[in-house]
Design an enzyme around this catalytic site. Sequence first.
Site, PDB file in Angstrom:
ATOM      1  N   TYR A 145      94.670 163.691 121.296  1.00 19.51           N
ATOM      2  CA  TYR A 145      96.110 163.999 121.296  1.00 19.51           C
ATOM      3  C   TYR A 145      96.650 164.096 122.714  1.00 19.51           C
ATOM      4  O   TYR A 145      97.730 163.601 123.030  1.00 19.51           O
ATOM      5  CB  TYR A 145      96.382 165.308 120.547  1.00 19.51           C
ATOM      6  CG  TYR A 145      96.253 165.142 119.054  1.00 19.51           C
ATOM      7  CD1 TYR A 145      97.268 164.534 118.321  1.00 19.51           C
ATOM      8  CD2 TYR A 145      95.117 165.553 118.379  1.00 19.51           C
ATOM      9  CE1 TYR A 145      97.153 164.358 116.953  1.00 19.51           C
ATOM     10  CE2 TYR A 145      94.992 165.382 117.006  1.00 19.51           C
ATOM     11  CZ  TYR A 145      96.012 164.775 116.304  1.00 19.51           C
ATOM     12  OH  TYR A 145      95.884 164.585 114.961  1.00 19.51           O
ATOM     13  N   ASP A 173      97.277 176.114 114.576  1.00 23.28           N
ATOM     14  CA  ASP A 173      97.066 174.668 114.712  1.00 23.28           C
ATOM     15  C   ASP A 173      96.077 174.404 115.829  1.00 23.28           C
ATOM     16  O   ASP A 173      96.033 175.166 116.802  1.00 23.28           O
ATOM     17  CB  ASP A 173      98.384 173.942 115.000  1.00 23.28           C
ATOM     18  CG  ASP A 173      98.234 172.446 114.746  1.00 23.28           C
ATOM     19  OD1 ASP A 173      98.449 172.019 113.601  1.00 23.28           O
ATOM     20  OD2 ASP A 173      97.838 171.721 115.678  1.00 23.28           O
ATOM     21  N   ARG A 180     102.880 172.391 103.299  1.00 22.70           N
ATOM     22  CA  ARG A 180     104.112 171.907 102.678  1.00 22.70           C
ATOM     23  C   ARG A 180     104.023 171.656 101.177  1.00 22.70           C
ATOM     24  O   ARG A 180     105.048 171.547 100.519  1.00 22.70           O
ATOM     25  CB  ARG A 180     104.558 170.612 103.380  1.00 22.70           C
ATOM     26  CG  ARG A 180     105.148 170.881 104.743  1.00 22.70           C
ATOM     27  CD  ARG A 180     105.287 169.610 105.540  1.00 22.70           C
ATOM     28  NE  ARG A 180     103.969 169.082 105.877  1.00 22.70           N
ATOM     29  CZ  ARG A 180     103.748 168.053 106.686  1.00 22.70           C
ATOM     30  NH1 ARG A 180     104.764 167.411 107.218  1.00 22.70           N
ATOM     31  NH2 ARG A 180     102.530 167.655 106.948  1.00 22.70           N
ATOM     32  N   ARG A 186      93.822 172.862 105.059  1.00 27.33           N
ATOM     33  CA  ARG A 186      95.285 172.828 104.892  1.00 27.33           C
ATOM     34  C   ARG A 186      95.722 173.454 103.575  1.00 27.33           C
ATOM     35  O   ARG A 186      96.642 172.953 102.923  1.00 27.33           O
ATOM     36  CB  ARG A 186      95.815 171.381 104.960  1.00 27.33           C
ATOM     37  CG  ARG A 186      95.710 170.738 106.326  1.00 27.33           C
ATOM     38  CD  ARG A 186      96.972 170.981 107.140  1.00 27.33           C
ATOM     39  NE  ARG A 186      96.800 170.471 108.498  1.00 27.33           N
ATOM     40  CZ  ARG A 186      97.246 169.298 108.918  1.00 27.33           C
ATOM     41  NH1 ARG A 186      97.914 168.516 108.107  1.00 27.33           N
ATOM     42  NH2 ARG A 186      97.042 168.910 110.153  1.00 27.33           N
ATOM     43  N   ARG A 208     109.441 177.504 106.001  1.00 25.25           N
ATOM     44  CA  ARG A 208     109.677 176.429 106.978  1.00 25.25           C
ATOM     45  C   ARG A 208     111.148 176.045 107.075  1.00 25.25           C
ATOM     46  O   ARG A 208     111.580 175.468 108.066  1.00 25.25           O
ATOM     47  CB  ARG A 208     108.825 175.206 106.636  1.00 25.25           C
ATOM     48  CG  ARG A 208     107.423 175.270 107.183  1.00 25.25           C
ATOM     49  CD  ARG A 208     107.366 175.015 108.698  1.00 25.25           C
ATOM     50  NE  ARG A 208     107.355 173.596 109.009  1.00 25.25           N
ATOM     51  CZ  ARG A 208     108.299 172.962 109.664  1.00 25.25           C
ATOM     52  NH1 ARG A 208     109.366 173.628 110.064  1.00 25.25           N
ATOM     53  NH2 ARG A 208     108.200 171.682 109.909  1.00 25.25           N
TER      54      ARG A 208
HETATM   55  O1  CP3 Z   1      94.137 174.679 106.928  1.00 22.66           O
HETATM   56  C1  CP3 Z   1      95.036 175.535 106.986  1.00 22.66           C
HETATM   57  O2  CP3 Z   1      95.687 175.903 105.991  1.00 22.66           O
HETATM   58  C2  CP3 Z   1      95.301 176.225 108.297  1.00 22.66           C
HETATM   59  C3  CP3 Z   1      96.300 175.688 109.132  1.00 22.66           C
HETATM   60  C4  CP3 Z   1      96.069 174.402 109.909  1.00 22.66           C
HETATM   61  C5  CP3 Z   1      97.150 173.624 110.383  1.00 22.66           C
HETATM   62  N1  CP3 Z   1      96.660 172.640 111.177  1.00 22.66           N
HETATM   63  C6  CP3 Z   1      98.580 173.883 110.120  1.00 22.66           C
HETATM   64  C7  CP3 Z   1      99.486 172.719 110.139  1.00 22.66           C
HETATM   65  C8  CP3 Z   1      94.899 173.803 110.388  1.00 22.66           C
HETATM   66  C9  CP3 Z   1      93.447 174.181 110.135  1.00 22.66           C
HETATM   67  C10 CP3 Z   1      95.291 172.693 111.187  1.00 22.66           C
HETATM   68  C11 CP3 Z   1      94.336 171.838 111.911  1.00 22.66           C
HETATM   69  C12 CP3 Z   1      94.805 170.601 112.537  1.00 22.66           C
HETATM   70  N2  CP3 Z   1      95.997 170.370 113.168  1.00 22.66           N
HETATM   71  C13 CP3 Z   1      94.027 169.449 112.672  1.00 22.66           C
HETATM   72  C14 CP3 Z   1      92.596 169.319 112.228  1.00 22.66           C
HETATM   73  C15 CP3 Z   1      92.518 169.152 110.762  1.00 22.66           C
HETATM   74  C16 CP3 Z   1      92.889 167.814 110.281  1.00 22.66           C
HETATM   75  O3  CP3 Z   1      93.789 167.752 109.438  1.00 22.66           O
HETATM   76  O4  CP3 Z   1      92.242 166.855 110.706  1.00 22.66           O
HETATM   77  C17 CP3 Z   1      94.781 168.476 113.327  1.00 22.66           C
HETATM   78  C18 CP3 Z   1      94.357 167.076 113.678  1.00 22.66           C
HETATM   79  C19 CP3 Z   1      96.029 169.069 113.664  1.00 22.66           C
HETATM   80  C20 CP3 Z   1      97.151 168.477 114.421  1.00 22.66           C
HETATM   81  C21 CP3 Z   1      98.359 168.376 113.603  1.00 22.66           C
HETATM   82  N3  CP3 Z   1      99.098 169.447 113.161  1.00 22.66           N
HETATM   83  C22 CP3 Z   1      98.994 167.199 113.134  1.00 22.66           C
HETATM   84  C23 CP3 Z   1      98.495 165.794 113.380  1.00 22.66           C
HETATM   85  C24 CP3 Z   1     100.114 167.603 112.403  1.00 22.66           C
HETATM   86  C25 CP3 Z   1     101.162 166.743 111.776  1.00 22.66           C
HETATM   87  C26 CP3 Z   1     100.674 166.314 110.445  1.00 22.66           C
HETATM   88  C27 CP3 Z   1     101.730 166.090 109.441  1.00 22.66           C
HETATM   89  O5  CP3 Z   1     101.306 165.855 108.293  1.00 22.66           O
HETATM   90  O6  CP3 Z   1     102.932 166.170 109.725  1.00 22.66           O
HETATM   91  C28 CP3 Z   1     100.138 168.998 112.400  1.00 22.66           C
HETATM   92  C29 CP3 Z   1     101.145 169.842 111.718  1.00 22.66           C
HETATM   93  C30 CP3 Z   1     100.631 170.925 110.848  1.00 22.66           C
HETATM   94  N4  CP3 Z   1      99.662 171.832 111.179  1.00 22.66           N
HETATM   95  C31 CP3 Z   1     101.115 171.233 109.561  1.00 22.66           C
HETATM   96  C32 CP3 Z   1     100.406 172.370 109.117  1.00 22.66           C
HETATM   97  C33 CP3 Z   1     100.563 173.120 107.809  1.00 22.66           C
HETATM   98  C34 CP3 Z   1     102.242 170.469 108.857  1.00 22.66           C
HETATM   99  C35 CP3 Z   1     103.277 171.424 108.797  1.00 22.66           C
HETATM  100  C36 CP3 Z   1     104.694 171.444 108.892  1.00 22.66           C
HETATM  101  O7  CP3 Z   1     105.369 170.589 109.456  1.00 22.66           O
HETATM  102  O8  CP3 Z   1     105.175 172.457 108.364  1.00 22.66           O
END
Ligand code: CP3
Length: 343
Positions: free
Chosen positions: A149, A72, A27, A23, A36
């Site tokens: 999920y 994602d 944000r 990540r 965003r």
């Molecule tokens: O790592 C990186 O910079 C690359 C981008 C990336 C994202 N998601 C962008 C994202 C990667 C590698 C992921 C993987 C991901 N997504 C996982 C596995 C990694 C982990 O953290 O365990 C999982 C479980 C997800 C599913 C997911 N996506 C969730 C549960 C959420 C909500 C989380 C939250 O904090 O709100 C997301 C949203 C998400 N994916 C964001 C980002 C940057 C938050 C972004 C936003 O709202 O702008």
Amino acid sequence: MWDRFLRACRREPVDVTPVWFMRQAGRYMAEYRALRAKYTLLELCKNPELATQVTLQPVNAHQVDAAILFADILLPLEPMGAPFEFAKGEGPVIHEPVRDRAAVERLRVIDPEEGLGYVLDAIKMIRKELDGKTPLIGFAGAPFTLASYLIEGGKSSNYALTKRMMYNEPETWNLLMSKFSEVVRRYLHAQVKAGANAVQLFDSWVGSLSPTDYEEYILPHVSLILKDLEKTGVPVIHFGTDTATLLELQKRAGGTVIGVDWRTPLDQAITRLGTDVAVQGNLDPLLLGAPRELLGRRVDDILQRATGAAGHIFNLGHGILPDTDPDAVKFVVDHVHSYQKRA
Ligand code: CP3
């Protein structure tokens, strides 16, 4: 050294330990929040120009040793037939959770070109922009984490519905795992073909299972993905959290690099895993909010414990949290890179 990260993955000598962050785009960065404000998360993911821009933000700001594709893990759900959205403040919401045999049967085993072409286009564009200066990591979610999920309909604290299907309808479960394994296998292959220099499989929530259940319900499927990808020759990172009791089984499932979270001291993980795989990790993401003096000591402690590793890639044990100070991220990069000089 452009290939410091790839060399460590391949257990080859490096000048200094490579570092990147899960990540690392997101944000906590003002540049990301600015985009965003104009686009939803899915719009960013689906537009190759924007995904490229976001992927490059942390590379330019923090001089990390690898870029990770901005996408994602849930993206394949939509073309498979399970659309979802990211609801404000709640995380992902799957519109129609999949909870029975008929729903699993309806899921499509897609080729990545159908419905995920925008990810492959982004990879090609990012590689061009990185211009051989920084390697690019592609990624996908692992079957259990994706299933959690899809079945729960969003995030979960105990995976009750997921485990209910796993224990009570093993045939339905295996059909679902087989479908995910094949989609993910094809998807990661396509990412490598499009130009990804390494791939990471995120099994973020698999640590909720006992070793016995991991071996019976998960390992055969994950193994199918990882063993096949190893043949491409690019490094394959196998990541999970809460996996202290699963590390040996994860290694058996496959991957040339094993991700370790902060709950397991890295030297102990290395002793258990042996020197025929590299390790990645394992700072607690919340230490980025600790005083610099403590943060620096914990970074050095990890580097010290990694001495016996055949290859070590410095990372967090899980993703960067949204309220992280970007300067702390930069501090860790510099601290890792200057370790040998300071030691
Ligand atoms: O790592 C990186 O910079 C690359 C981008 C990336 C994202 N998601 C962008 C994202 C990667 C590698 C992921 C993987 C991901 N997504 C996982 C596995 C990694 C982990 O953290 O365990 C999982 C479980 C997800 C599913 C997911 N996506 C969730 C549960 C959420 C909500 C989380 C939250 O904090 O709100 C997301 C949203 C998400 N994916 C964001 C980002 C940057 C938050 C972004 C936003 O709202 O702008």
